[in-house]
Design a protein around this motif. Sequence first.
Motif, PDB file in Angstrom:
ATOM      1  N   VAL A 105     -18.955  12.350 -35.999  1.00 40.57           N
ATOM      2  CA  VAL A 105     -18.693  11.722 -37.292  1.00 40.57           C
ATOM      3  C   VAL A 105     -19.354  10.354 -37.380  1.00 40.57           C
ATOM      4  CG1 VAL A 105     -16.888  10.727 -38.774  1.00 40.57           C
ATOM      5  CG2 VAL A 105     -16.539  12.974 -37.736  1.00 40.57           C
ATOM      6  N   LEU A 106     -19.271   9.570 -36.307  1.00 41.38           N
ATOM      7  CA  LEU A 106     -19.704   8.182 -36.345  1.00 41.38           C
ATOM      8  C   LEU A 106     -21.206   7.971 -36.184  1.00 41.38           C
ATOM      9  CD1 LEU A 106     -16.895   6.515 -34.200  1.00 41.38           C
ATOM     10  CD2 LEU A 106     -17.207   6.326 -36.669  1.00 41.38           C
ATOM     11  N   ALA A 107     -21.889   8.877 -35.513  1.00 46.64           N
ATOM     12  CA  ALA A 107     -23.255   8.578 -35.090  1.00 46.64           C
ATOM     13  C   ALA A 107     -24.308   9.524 -35.666  1.00 46.64           C
ATOM     14  CB  ALA A 107     -23.323   8.595 -33.580  1.00 46.64           C
ATOM     15  N   ASP A 108     -25.514   8.979 -35.796  1.00 48.16           N
ATOM     16  CA  ASP A 108     -26.673   9.789 -36.179  1.00 48.16           C
ATOM     17  C   ASP A 108     -27.106  10.673 -35.009  1.00 48.16           C
ATOM     18  OD1 ASP A 108     -26.915   8.484 -38.717  1.00 48.16           O
ATOM     19  OD2 ASP A 108     -27.893   6.803 -37.722  1.00 48.16           O
ATOM     20  N   ARG A 109     -26.955  10.131 -33.799  1.00 47.89           N
ATOM     21  CA  ARG A 109     -27.327  10.863 -32.577  1.00 47.89           C
ATOM     22  C   ARG A 109     -26.266  10.638 -31.511  1.00 47.89           C
ATOM     23  NH1 ARG A 109     -31.981   8.729 -30.067  1.00 47.89           N
ATOM     24  NH2 ARG A 109     -31.732   6.826 -31.241  1.00 47.89           N
ATOM     25  N   VAL A 110     -26.199  11.562 -30.549  1.00 53.50           N
ATOM     26  CA  VAL A 110     -25.241  11.474 -29.462  1.00 53.50           C
ATOM     27  C   VAL A 110     -25.997  11.567 -28.136  1.00 53.50           C
ATOM     28  CG1 VAL A 110     -23.247  12.595 -28.355  1.00 53.50           C
ATOM     29  CG2 VAL A 110     -23.418  12.538 -30.852  1.00 53.50           C
ATOM     30  N   VAL A 111     -25.683  10.642 -27.226  1.00 57.11           N
ATOM     31  CA  VAL A 111     -26.208  10.682 -25.860  1.00 57.11           C
ATOM     32  C   VAL A 111     -25.042  11.042 -24.960  1.00 57.11           C
ATOM     33  CG1 VAL A 111     -27.156   9.307 -23.975  1.00 57.11           C
ATOM     34  CG2 VAL A 111     -28.002   8.961 -26.293  1.00 57.11           C
ATOM     35  N   ARG A 112     -25.170  12.150 -24.239  1.00 59.37           N
ATOM     36  CA  ARG A 112     -24.115  12.578 -23.315  1.00 59.37           C
ATOM     37  C   ARG A 112     -24.342  11.952 -21.953  1.00 59.37           C
ATOM     38  NH1 ARG A 112     -21.044  16.669 -25.425  1.00 59.37           N
ATOM     39  NH2 ARG A 112     -21.919  17.645 -27.273  1.00 59.37           N
ATOM     40  N   MET A 113     -23.268  11.384 -21.411  1.00 62.32           N
ATOM     41  CA  MET A 113     -23.322  10.786 -20.087  1.00 62.32           C
ATOM     42  C   MET A 113     -22.318  11.486 -19.187  1.00 62.32           C
ATOM     43  SD  MET A 113     -23.633   6.730 -21.123  1.00 62.32           S
ATOM     44  CE  MET A 113     -23.705   6.210 -19.402  1.00 62.32           C
ATOM     45  N   ASP A 114     -22.676  11.644 -17.914  1.00 67.51           N
ATOM     46  CA  ASP A 114     -21.791  12.322 -16.934  1.00 67.51           C
ATOM     47  C   ASP A 114     -21.174  11.330 -15.995  1.00 67.51           C
ATOM     48  OD1 ASP A 114     -22.453  14.866 -17.952  1.00 67.51           O
ATOM     49  OD2 ASP A 114     -24.293  14.842 -16.769  1.00 67.51           O
TER      50      ASP A 114
END
Length: 192
Positions: free
Chosen positions: A183-192
Amino acid sequence: MKRVSVSFALKAGESIALLGPSGCGKSSVLRMIAGFLSPDSGTLLMDGRDIAAVPPGKRSVGMVFQEHALFSHLRVDDNIGYGLISEGMSRRESREAAAQWLERFGLQGFGRRRIESLSGGEKQRIALARTLAPGPRVVLFDEPLSALDANLRGRLRSELRERQLELGYTAIYVTHDEEEALVLADRVVRMD
């Protein structure tokens, strides 16, 4: 201490979410961008200039914390105006500016209230107004909604996105909630 390696670029006015479980380094990345933590290696570029050695107050970066980080000894309007006074604005001018921010967030008349009299959602709006008042180019959000109940979280999620689009600041969100990230972002970066 866990080593974090991440790389991303944002255009002015864009938003990104760093999504991942607790302990994966999301908040550390925000602290590096804000200048509260120094990176071991790599660069932090803003407009092509490495800002890693630039003091936090000179970066044009604002931060909204999970715990609101409001000053309980100050009235609402003085919380919002805190950064403005730090930049040389008079108290009267800062309170006038705070009144405009309160109106923008639907909190007219809250200026003289004490922080302890506010609900969680009201505190989060005040924290956001305080962060935005000095006009930062980049705003960092460290789990800004995680302490709120589900209904309020949903409403504020939409409000945060509307404000970011309306005001045009670049936003970086840290969250462990995938729905919130989408909802909040144009893009998502997944971190582990």
